[in-house]
Motif scaffolding. Structure first.
Motif, PDB file in Angstrom:
ATOM      1  N   SER A  95       1.033  -0.847  -0.013  1.00  0.00           N
ATOM      2  CA  SER A  95      -0.263   0.021   0.199  1.00  0.00           C
ATOM      3  C   SER A  95       1.025   1.582   0.110  1.00  0.00           C
ATOM      4  O   SER A  95       2.403   1.165   0.452  1.00  0.00           O
ATOM      5  CB  SER A  95      -0.510  -0.297   1.052  1.00  0.00           C
ATOM      6  N   THR A  96      -0.212   2.341  -0.032  1.00  0.00           N
ATOM      7  CA  THR A  96       1.100   3.675  -0.704  1.00  0.00           C
ATOM      8  C   THR A  96       0.793   4.212   1.000  1.00  0.00           C
ATOM      9  O   THR A  96       0.096   3.339   1.778  1.00  0.00           O
ATOM     10  CB  THR A  96      -0.095   4.514  -1.391  1.00  0.00           C
ATOM     11  N   THR A 118      -4.356  10.130  -2.177  1.00  0.00           N
ATOM     12  CA  THR A 118      -5.010   9.084  -2.506  1.00  0.00           C
ATOM     13  C   THR A 118      -5.002   9.510  -4.039  1.00  0.00           C
ATOM     14  O   THR A 118      -4.964   8.953  -5.273  1.00  0.00           O
ATOM     15  CB  THR A 118      -5.193   7.989  -1.900  1.00  0.00           C
TER      16      THR A 118
END
Ligand SMILES: Cc1cc2nc3c(=O)[nH]c(=O)nc-3n(C[C@H](O)[C@H](O)[C@H](O)COP(=O)(O)OP(=O)(O)OC[C@H]3O[C@@H](n4cnc5c(N)ncnc54)[C@H](O)[C@@H]3O)c2cc1C
Length: 520
Positions: free
Chosen positions: A41-42, A163
């Motif tokens: 994940s970021t 995001t």
């Protein structure tokens, strides 16, 4: 020397997509690919920018009216610091140039502020910028000749959903411009006989080669750190915070709560951010794992939100909380061999002062300069210059951010006692802390000209003033030479502020401004 034509960006967080967008826009004829992993994940936070971020939006031609509604974005005019002296007071560090009182210099305010004959001194932001009342009243306006120094496009930063921003740069910007995109996870790296990266091997057993590999793999720093073993300088000695817990709360009174500042509230074991976005408010607690566990941090954040927002206990307990680990520090160099790291893969200070996205924008600009200068031919000197430019920028901000903790006086918990009573901020003499070692000390001088290079709009005087740190040597204050000029300064601010109070009240608040201009 081989030209750089084939570029591979690894990582699809803010840094990967910001780099991809800028490169495909500037070099449409190069073969540029971004690989991101579905399984890793970021960071996904990083919701607040400084006004310098406009250099990036300018470089990529992003138009506020187009991208902001897709990224839940609002405008930001200031970074606020609440309770850093333990007294609940808010200190503002507004963006913008101090042009309205240009006959004065920062030292004049610091001398004035020590004058005991004057009651109710005006704050540094009242002195340094012409739009302090606009800020205080949470108003917005595009153009106006009566607010001195007001220049919308120079002053406004953003609060945004990181995001959504990365996603916008991907789907609305980079892919339509011809960027190659691959979803895969890199599991192995091969080197050539010179120690350059030869290829990347993915989980689906594909092999990727390139002339330049851009490492945007976040704190993993897969290529620059892990593979090339570039030395890493940790700032853990001065910056204790290494964790954060983040969430979003709903608005309960949107017109009041959607403010033009990001606040950093000094709490028991760290500080809490408040980032008003268009549909909700980002909240997060940045803390040190030496003092709190994840569960304790989440509990402290929840208690804070229950006591300090209008959201009910049920709502606060029902929110999602994400826990983030961070590593304060930078690699010694960002471009080594055929790897250039951008974003967290290169380094990070900590979230205070919102430098992350700014550094990414800066590094991209320097990268574009380097690639454009000789049409893709890059030698060792070009890389050294790139590294120096990235590092100079980082060094200043590392010292500046540490300076906040060094100047704070809150000491009501073990965490704050360690920060404000135990750490010896001048004990280690190294480049990364030059700001504290050299720059700050220069103000302790009888020579007023040491102050001449300080501009009213610089961050340093805002933080010094707000945190009650006054380095004007006592001899100058006691000389008594400034009695009349102090009074004159006070009156100048007074008449301007009184006029502004009335004048700016006609403008819409941020919510209504955005509704009329961005979220139409
Ligand atoms: C708590 C916190 C608060 C912050 N607040 C702010 C702020 O207010 N303002 C600001 O400007 N900055 C802020 N930052 C910094 C900001 O979040 C980052 O600078 C920004 O998100 C950039 O992250 P990144 O793209 O470098 O890394 P990441 O978001 O971690 O992205 C890494 C990418 O690499 C990919 N990847 C990793 N390994 C592999 C692999 N083996 N194969 C393929 N892909 C791989 C991942 O899938 C991901 O897409 C904050 C940071 C933290 C930790």
């Amino acid at each position: 020397m081989k030209k750089i034509n084939k570029i591979l960006i690894i990582g699809g967080g803010s840094s990967g997509w910001m780099t991809a967008a800028a490169l495909i826009n500037r070099f449409p004829d190069k073969d540029i690919t971004l690989i991101e992993s579905e399984n890793i994940s970021t960071i996904g936070v990083g919701e607040s920018t400084v006004q310098v971020f406009r250099q990036y939006t300018g470089m990529t031609g992003l138009i506020d009216e187009e991208w902001m509604p897709k990224c839940n974005a609002t405008y930001k005019l200031s970074i606020d610091f609440t309770n850093w002296s333990g007294d609940g007071k808010t200190v503002k560090y507004p963006f913008g140039k101090g042009t309205w009182l240009n006959k004065y210099k920062p030292i004049d305010w610091f001398i004035y502020n020590q004058d005991k004959n004057i009651k109710n001194h005006y704050s540094y932001e009242n002195f340094a910028i012409g739009h302090s009342e606009l800020l205080r009243q949470n108003k917005m306006v595009y153009e106006d000749d009566h607010i001195n120094g007001w220049d919308f496009n120079d002053i406004t930063g953003f609060q945004l959903d990181a995001t959504l921003f990365a996603n916008y740069l991907k789907t609305d910007y980079s892919l339509p411009r011809g960027l190659n995109y691959i979803q895969d996870t890199i599991k192995d790296v091969t080197l050539d006989y010179d120690g350059n990266i030869k290829s990347l091997i993915s989980s689906s057993d594909r092999e990727f080669e390139a002339d330049l590999f851009i490492d945007c793999t976040g704190f993993k720093s897969l290529l620059l750190g892990k593979t090339l073993k570039t030395p890493f300088v940790s700032f853990g000695k001065y910056l204790l915070n290494d964790k954060a817990v983040a969430t979003h709360i709903p608005y309960t009174d949107i017109e009041q709560e959607m403010v033009t500042s990001t606040d950093s509230y000094a709490h028991k074991n760290g500080w809490i951010w408040n980032v008003p976005l268009w549909t909700n408010i980002g909240k997060g607690y940045v803390y040190s794992s030496q003092f709190l566990t994840e569960d304790e941090a989440e509990k402290e954040l929840k208690e804070y939100l229950i006591n300090n927002t209008k959201c009910s206990k049920e709502i606060i307990n029902s929110l999602q909380y994400s826990h983030i680990q961070m590593t304060p520090g930078f690699h010694e160099k960002s471009w080594v061999k055929n790897v250039c790291a951008i974003g967290l893969a290169n380094g990070f200070i900590e979230p205070l002062e919102a430098t992350g996205l700014m550094f990414i924008g800066d590094a991209i600009e320097f990268l574009v300069d380097t690639l454009a200068a000789r049409d893709g031919v890059v030698n060792s000197y070009d890389k050294s210059i790139f590294n120096k430019r990235v590092r100079q920028r980082a060094e200043y901000f590392v010292g500046f951010v540490i300076g906040h903790y060094a100047m704070a006086t809150k000491n009501d918990t073990e965490y704050w006692k360690t920060i404000t009573e135990d750490i010896d901020y001048l004990s280690i003499d190294e480049d990364w802390t030059k700001y504290l070692q050299v720059y700050m000390l220069e103000f302790f001088s009888e020579l007023i000209n040491k102050w001449q290079y300080l501009k009213p709009e610089d961050g340093t005087p805002y933080i010094m003033a707000g945190f009650g740190f006054n380095p004007v040597v006592d001899k100058i204050i006691q000389s008594g030479h400034h009695k009349e000029s102090n009074l004159k300064l006070h009156k100048d601010i007074e008449s301007y502020i009184n006029y502004q109070k009335e004048y700016v009240s006609q403008f819409p608040n941020m919510y209504n401004y955005l509704k009329a201009n961005i979220y139409k």
